[in-house]
Design an enzyme around this catalytic site. Structure first.
Site, short mmCIF file in Angstrom:
data_model
loop_
_atom_site.label_atom_id
_atom_site.label_comp_id
_atom_site.label_asym_id
_atom_site.label_seq_id
_atom_site.Cartn_x
_atom_site.Cartn_y
_atom_site.Cartn_z
N TYR A 196 -2.53 -1.04 10.27
CA TYR A 196 -2.42 -1.19 8.82
C TYR A 196 -1.08 -0.65 8.32
CZ TYR A 196 -4.03 -1.19 3.93
OH TYR A 196 -4.16 -1.41 2.58
N SER A 226 0.86 -1.18 0.00
CA SER A 226 0.00 0.00 0.00
C SER A 226 0.89 1.23 0.00
CB SER A 226 -0.88 0.01 1.26
OG SER A 226 -1.53 1.25 1.44
#
Length: 257
Positions: free
Chosen positions: A152, A139
């Site tokens: 995350y 990401s």
């Protein structure tokens, strides 16, 4: 690219489904992974449309034994897994002080620990055939941080570290490892974030998209999942044989700032 056997986690929705469709269009053998019962039906539909051989397995990413079984299914049917794409992931947004500990464990488990177990499981056969492609869907949050996403961000930073280590260890045995770092992609995961942010900020969902979600992306548009799929196809190809250990942003200019 000759026919490969490709394992894609979380491949019956969102980014993973786009990747699966791209490989199916090229005629590769696919190992689908997702939630039942819809996932099994989606996998069957994709396979039937493109007339490919496939396996579907609903393995839970939090269960290492299930992950080893997932790999073993592919190896028993086709002899080896040529391409591993670690895509499955979950998200939760909360300040550190309020972050539920069980959410931390689940996010780290699915987004980081599962890719480790799967990489370990496919490694011996890849090494034996002197060919392997490991593609981790990280990401932009593997490169930069945002508030309220501690688990995350930590998991995706860790996934890039795992990618680099695998690239170094695989360099002498034909195994490459790379991470793709997307910005925001319009997936069910992001749709849930949009709805949650609208409630939290007391603004419309369209304002969330403009002022919150895409605020850091210079292009001010979602990344198409098909673009990520195309990059996966390239990384799996012979043309990418010397590309390894990279964290490749496809984030609309987010990480350029």
């Amino acid at each position: 690219m000759k026919k490969r056997t490709v394992l894609i986690t979380g491949s019956t929705s969102g980014i993973g489904l786009a990747i699966a469709k791209a490989f199916a269009q090229q005629g590769h053998n696919l190992i689908f992974n997702g939630l039942e019962p819809d996932g099994r039906q989606i996998a069957e539909a994709v396979a039937n449309e493109h007339q490919i051989e496939y396996v579907f397995d609903p393995a839970n990413m939090l269960h290492p034994k299930a992950l080893r079984t997932l790999v073993r299914q592919g190896e028993q049917r086709w002899g080896t897994i040529d391409v591993l794409i670690n895509n499955a992931g979950i998200q939760h947004v909360a300040p550190i002080a309020d972050f539920p500990e069980e959410k931390w464990e689940a996010i780290i488990g699915i987004n980081l620990t599962a890719p480790f177990h799967l990489t370990k499981a496919v490694w011996p056969a890849m090494k034996n055939q002197h060919f392997g492609r490991i593609i981790n869907i990280a990401s932009a949050h593997g490169l930069v941080a945002s508030e309220f996403k501690s688990a995350y961000v930590a998991a995706k930073h860790g996934l890039i570290g795992l990618t680099k280590t695998a690239a170094l260890e695989g360099a002498t045995c034909g195994i490459t490892a790379n991470a793709i770092c997307p910005g925001y992609v319009r997936t069910p995961l992001v749709d849930r974030q949009i709805a949650d942010q609208a409630v939290a900020h007391r603004i419309s969902e369209s304002d969330v998209i403009e002022k919150v979600i895409l605020a850091k992306q210079a292009l001010k548009q979602f990344v198409p999942p098909e673009s990520i799929a195309a990059l996966c196809l390239f990384l799996a190809s012979d043309a990418a044989a010397t590309l390894t250990g990279a964290a490749l942003p496809i984030d609309g200019g987010w990480s350029a700032q």
